[in-house]
Design a protein around this motif. Structure first.
Motif, PDB file in Angstrom:
ATOM      1  N   MET A  74       0.813  -1.204   0.000  1.00  0.00           N
ATOM      2  CA  MET A  74       0.000   0.000   0.000  1.00  0.00           C
ATOM      3  C   MET A  74       0.852   1.261   0.000  1.00  0.00           C
ATOM      4  SD  MET A  74      -3.019   1.122   2.571  1.00  0.00           S
ATOM      5  CE  MET A  74      -4.112   2.464   2.112  1.00  0.00           C
ATOM      6  N   ARG A  75       0.458   2.198  -0.851  1.00  0.00           N
ATOM      7  CA  ARG A  75       1.054   3.537  -0.823  1.00  0.00           C
ATOM      8  C   ARG A  75      -0.061   4.534  -0.593  1.00  0.00           C
ATOM      9  NH1 ARG A  75       5.125   3.017  -6.000  1.00  0.00           N
ATOM     10  NH2 ARG A  75       4.948   0.767  -6.014  1.00  0.00           N
ATOM     11  N   GLN A  76       0.305   5.670  -0.038  1.00  0.00           N
ATOM     12  CA  GLN A  76      -0.658   6.750   0.114  1.00  0.00           C
ATOM     13  C   GLN A  76       0.001   8.007  -0.436  1.00  0.00           C
ATOM     14  OE1 GLN A  76      -1.578   6.500   4.277  1.00  0.00           O
ATOM     15  NE2 GLN A  76       0.460   7.141   4.938  1.00  0.00           N
ATOM     16  N   CYS A  77      -0.763   8.777  -1.214  1.00  0.00           N
ATOM     17  CA  CYS A  77      -0.183   9.887  -1.958  1.00  0.00           C
ATOM     18  C   CYS A  77      -0.945  11.182  -1.724  1.00  0.00           C
ATOM     19  CB  CYS A  77      -0.225   9.603  -3.454  1.00  0.00           C
ATOM     20  SG  CYS A  77       0.254   7.928  -3.905  1.00  0.00           S
ATOM     21  N   LEU A  78      -0.197  12.244  -1.615  1.00  0.00           N
ATOM     22  CA  LEU A  78      -0.792  13.580  -1.656  1.00  0.00           C
ATOM     23  C   LEU A  78      -0.791  14.016  -3.108  1.00  0.00           C
ATOM     24  CD1 LEU A  78       1.098  15.140   1.368  1.00  0.00           C
ATOM     25  CD2 LEU A  78      -1.286  14.371   1.307  1.00  0.00           C
ATOM     26  N   ILE A  79      -1.865  14.623  -3.554  1.00  0.00           N
ATOM     27  CA  ILE A  79      -1.945  15.034  -4.945  1.00  0.00           C
ATOM     28  C   ILE A  79      -1.947  16.556  -5.043  1.00  0.00           C
ATOM     29  CG2 ILE A  79      -3.320  14.950  -7.064  1.00  0.00           C
ATOM     30  CD1 ILE A  79      -4.303  12.235  -6.134  1.00  0.00           C
ATOM     31  N   TYR A  80      -0.994  17.054  -5.832  1.00  0.00           N
ATOM     32  CA  TYR A  80      -0.875  18.494  -6.064  1.00  0.00           C
ATOM     33  C   TYR A  80      -1.153  18.782  -7.537  1.00  0.00           C
ATOM     34  CZ  TYR A  80       1.488  18.777  -1.519  1.00  0.00           C
ATOM     35  OH  TYR A  80       1.789  18.716  -0.183  1.00  0.00           O
ATOM     36  N   ASP A  81      -1.431  20.042  -7.838  1.00  0.00           N
ATOM     37  CA  ASP A  81      -1.722  20.389  -9.232  1.00  0.00           C
ATOM     38  C   ASP A  81      -0.455  20.725 -10.008  1.00  0.00           C
ATOM     39  OD1 ASP A  81      -1.182  22.862  -8.089  1.00  0.00           O
ATOM     40  OD2 ASP A  81      -2.763  23.904  -9.196  1.00  0.00           O
ATOM     41  N   GLY A  82       0.695  20.601  -9.381  1.00  0.00           N
ATOM     42  CA  GLY A  82       1.943  20.848 -10.077  1.00  0.00           C
ATOM     43  C   GLY A  82       3.107  20.403  -9.224  1.00  0.00           C
ATOM     44  N   PRO A  83       4.320  20.463  -9.760  1.00  0.00           N
ATOM     45  CA  PRO A  83       5.492  20.024  -9.011  1.00  0.00           C
ATOM     46  C   PRO A  83       6.167  21.146  -8.214  1.00  0.00           C
ATOM     47  CG  PRO A  83       6.076  20.387 -11.302  1.00  0.00           C
ATOM     48  CD  PRO A  83       4.620  20.774 -11.166  1.00  0.00           C
ATOM     49  N   GLU A  84       5.641  22.374  -8.328  1.00  0.00           N
ATOM     50  CA  GLU A  84       6.321  23.518  -7.714  1.00  0.00           C
ATOM     51  C   GLU A  84       6.040  23.573  -6.217  1.00  0.00           C
ATOM     52  OE1 GLU A  84       3.751  24.012  -9.834  1.00  0.00           O
ATOM     53  OE2 GLU A  84       4.803  24.054 -11.758  1.00  0.00           O
ATOM     54  N   ALA A  85       6.908  24.344  -5.528  1.00  0.00           N
ATOM     55  CA  ALA A  85       6.793  24.456  -4.072  1.00  0.00           C
ATOM     56  C   ALA A  85       5.426  25.010  -3.657  1.00  0.00           C
ATOM     57  CB  ALA A  85       7.910  25.343  -3.539  1.00  0.00           C
ATOM     58  N   ASN A  86       4.887  25.917  -4.450  1.00  0.00           N
ATOM     59  CA  ASN A  86       3.610  26.528  -4.056  1.00  0.00           C
ATOM     60  C   ASN A  86       2.404  25.859  -4.720  1.00  0.00           C
ATOM     61  OD1 ASN A  86       3.996  27.304  -6.647  1.00  0.00           O
ATOM     62  ND2 ASN A  86       3.543  29.476  -6.328  1.00  0.00           N
ATOM     63  N   ALA A  87       2.578  24.624  -5.168  1.00  0.00           N
ATOM     64  CA  ALA A  87       1.472  23.918  -5.828  1.00  0.00           C
ATOM     65  C   ALA A  87       0.320  23.732  -4.844  1.00  0.00           C
ATOM     66  CB  ALA A  87       1.946  22.560  -6.335  1.00  0.00           C
ATOM     67  N   ARG A  88      -0.874  23.606  -5.412  1.00  0.00           N
ATOM     68  CA  ARG A  88      -2.049  23.427  -4.572  1.00  0.00           C
ATOM     69  C   ARG A  88      -2.265  21.955  -4.257  1.00  0.00           C
ATOM     70  NH1 ARG A  88      -5.281  27.422  -8.421  1.00  0.00           N
ATOM     71  NH2 ARG A  88      -3.885  26.355  -9.826  1.00  0.00           N
ATOM     72  N   LEU A  89      -2.529  21.672  -2.979  1.00  0.00           N
ATOM     73  CA  LEU A  89      -2.829  20.307  -2.535  1.00  0.00           C
ATOM     74  C   LEU A  89      -4.286  20.044  -2.896  1.00  0.00           C
ATOM     75  CD1 LEU A  89      -2.127  17.743  -0.887  1.00  0.00           C
ATOM     76  CD2 LEU A  89      -2.687  19.030   1.177  1.00  0.00           C
ATOM     77  N   ILE A  90      -4.507  19.307  -3.978  1.00  0.00           N
ATOM     78  CA  ILE A  90      -5.881  19.187  -4.476  1.00  0.00           C
ATOM     79  C   ILE A  90      -6.544  17.863  -4.134  1.00  0.00           C
ATOM     80  CG2 ILE A  90      -5.563  20.825  -6.381  1.00  0.00           C
ATOM     81  CD1 ILE A  90      -5.272  18.416  -8.268  1.00  0.00           C
ATOM     82  N   GLY A  91      -5.782  16.904  -3.625  1.00  0.00           N
ATOM     83  CA  GLY A  91      -6.429  15.632  -3.328  1.00  0.00           C
ATOM     84  C   GLY A  91      -5.492  14.608  -2.742  1.00  0.00           C
ATOM     85  N   LEU A  92      -5.961  13.383  -2.685  1.00  0.00           N
ATOM     86  CA  LEU A  92      -5.108  12.296  -2.226  1.00  0.00           C
ATOM     87  C   LEU A  92      -5.502  11.010  -2.929  1.00  0.00           C
ATOM     88  CD1 LEU A  92      -7.037  10.581  -0.151  1.00  0.00           C
ATOM     89  CD2 LEU A  92      -6.293  12.244   1.507  1.00  0.00           C
TER      90      LEU A  92
END
Lengths: 241, 237
Positions: A74-92
């Protein structure tokens, strides 16, 4: 009707808000130095792929997964809208091995999607990692199932995460994703999906084949909100497993 | 009675293999993981299921400050390296909150009580260092979706997300003292003492009554999983 923008090129809305005050950023600096971040330090990899809404395939979003293994299966992932430092955390997203997926009740299985074509089709990649090394891990990913939620509909231009969560699905065959979106992503990350597709042709998906109940069981899935009375204290059975 | 979800029991699965460990070590070096590195604060606090307020959980928020008025948090069940990721919370300033549509405001909870009562704590960070930030947080609102209900024994994430409420001083918002005690002992802090130290922190002059909707209206929100026709441009799956 809000219009979805499927292009992955950034240019989404700015998150509103005043810049961080110096006093506040000092708290962060101190906290970063003395606090412990064990769950975060467990996040070992960055996977880039695409999601679409489980009830609307025409709304497609580039999803940057930052994943950690909780165990081998099992893996668990944070999903961002981009790879940049200020990307938005949009899901998981939760990613599980086939054997764990098989233990889920049938009703639950429809919320999970397959990764076979994402991997074999070359549409999921690890930015900055040599392809040969990626493949060692993707040989495992290709057999897994994922359950993804987005909480922030950046494709609608939402400046803030408003509305309800959405179950997301992933690509299962050719011609689902917008070719111009995919091309743009390839260019930005310097990857060739076509080439990877050939290199990954040897991989095989779930040992028991793609479960027919997965991927929504062929239906769209939408979360709906319902207002309920809060339960009076006395009537609440306390059940703890 | 396990009040805190015992994450040691979940999830099922084999130990991480050597080959996975090696790949993870390699990608750790090769990939920059920039947004993840922005999580600079660890907050220990509690949350309550809107759909069943008798269920309270301990939470660990890892906070990324996007700007002075917006924070995004990954929420875990513990502070251990194998902690289950149980959801995401967004935190916004009172100013941003007031501009949200009414229906949206109902989904958010206030943080004033959580701060003032000492529930909201920064483990290992001296209280005096945390104070400026606590003053900010007291005025904010949060929206927390919980996606893995380990407290009810879910070995894997099941069902729809749950909208979570914040601890409050009344009704079912009152935290179970046992739950607080477990947390306090783990970090060697005293929630009661924090509460006294925070007497100085000002109550917000206005907490919008649309927040903590259950308090004023006796209603909460749950999500149902609906099956619909998919809008699609190609065959699926």
């Amino acid at each position: 009707m809000e219009k979805a923008v499927h292009l992955s090129a950034k240019g989404g809305p700015e998150v509103p808000g005043e810049p961080t005050k110096t006093g506040t950023s000092m708290v962060d600096t101190a906290a970063a130095a003395v606090q412990s971040f064990a769950p975060i330090n467990q996040i070992h990899q960055h996977l880039c792929a695409f999601h679409f809404y489980a009830y609307d395939m025409t709304r497609q979003v580039e999803a940057h997964h930052f994943c950690g293994h909780i165990n081998e299966d099992m893996r668990q992932c944070l999903i961002y809208d981009g790879p940049e430092a200020n990307a938005r955390l949009i899901g998981l997203e939760y990613i599980v091995a086939e054997k764990l997926f098989m233990t889920l009740p049938d009703d639950e299985k429809k919320l999970w999607h397959t990764h076979e074509w994402e991997v074999k089709g070359g549409l999921l990649f690890m930015p900055g990692v040599p392809e040969a090394i990626q493949r060692q891990d993707l040989e495992k990913v290709v057999k897994t199932y994922g359950k993804a939620y987005h909480f922030w509909q950046v494709d609608l231009g939402h400046e803030l995460p408003i509305g309800l969560p959405n179950i997301m699905m992933a690509v299962t065959r050719d011609r689902q994703l917008y070719p111009e979106m995919v091309k743009e992503t390839e260019k930005r990350f310097g990857v060739s999906i076509e080439k990877e597709r050939e290199a990954r042709a040897y991989m095989t998906g779930p040992d028991h084949g793609i479960h027919p109940l997965a991927n929504g069981g062929g239906k769209g899935i939408k979360l709906e909100v319902r207002e309920v009375d809060i339960k009076p204290v006395e009537s609440v059975p306390r059940v703890f497993v | 009675m396990a009040l805190t979800g015992d994450e040691a029991k979940v999830p099922p699965g084999d130990p991480v293999t050597v080959s996975t460990r090696l790949i993870d070590a390699g990608t750790t070096i090769m990939q920059r993981r920039l947004p993840v590195r922005e999580m600079n604060c660890h907050v220990s606090t509690f949350a309550i299921y809107g759909g069943d307020m008798s269920r309270q959980i301990e939470t660990h928020h890892y906070v990324h400050r996007v700007n002075g008025e917006f924070l995004q948090c990954a929420v875990y069940a513990s502070d251990r390296s194998n902690a289950p990721l149980i959801g995401i919370e967004y935190i916004i300033s009172d100013r941003l909150y007031e501009n949200l549509p009414n229906d949206e405001q109902k989904l958010w909870h206030s943080h004033a009580y959580e701060v003032k009562s000492g529930s909201w704590a920064y483990p290992r960070l001296p209280e005096v260092v945390a104070t400026p930030e606590l003053k900010n947080i007291a005025k904010t609102y949060g929206k927390f979706w919980c996606t893995w209900q380990i407290d009810r024994g879910d070995k894997l994430p099941m069902g729809a997300p749950e909208l979570m409420m914040s601890p409050q001083g009344v009704g079912q918002g009152v935290l179970n003292p046992e739950l607080v005690k477990i947390r306090d002992e783990k970090y060697n802090i005293s929630t009661d003492e924090l509460k006294h130290q925070r007497a100085e922190i000002a109550e917000p002059e206005w907490i919008n009554p649309m927040a903590d909707y259950w308090k004023q209206h006796g209603k909460c929100f749950v999500l149902d999983i609906g099956t619909v026709e998919m809008n699609r441009n190609a065959q699926f799956p």
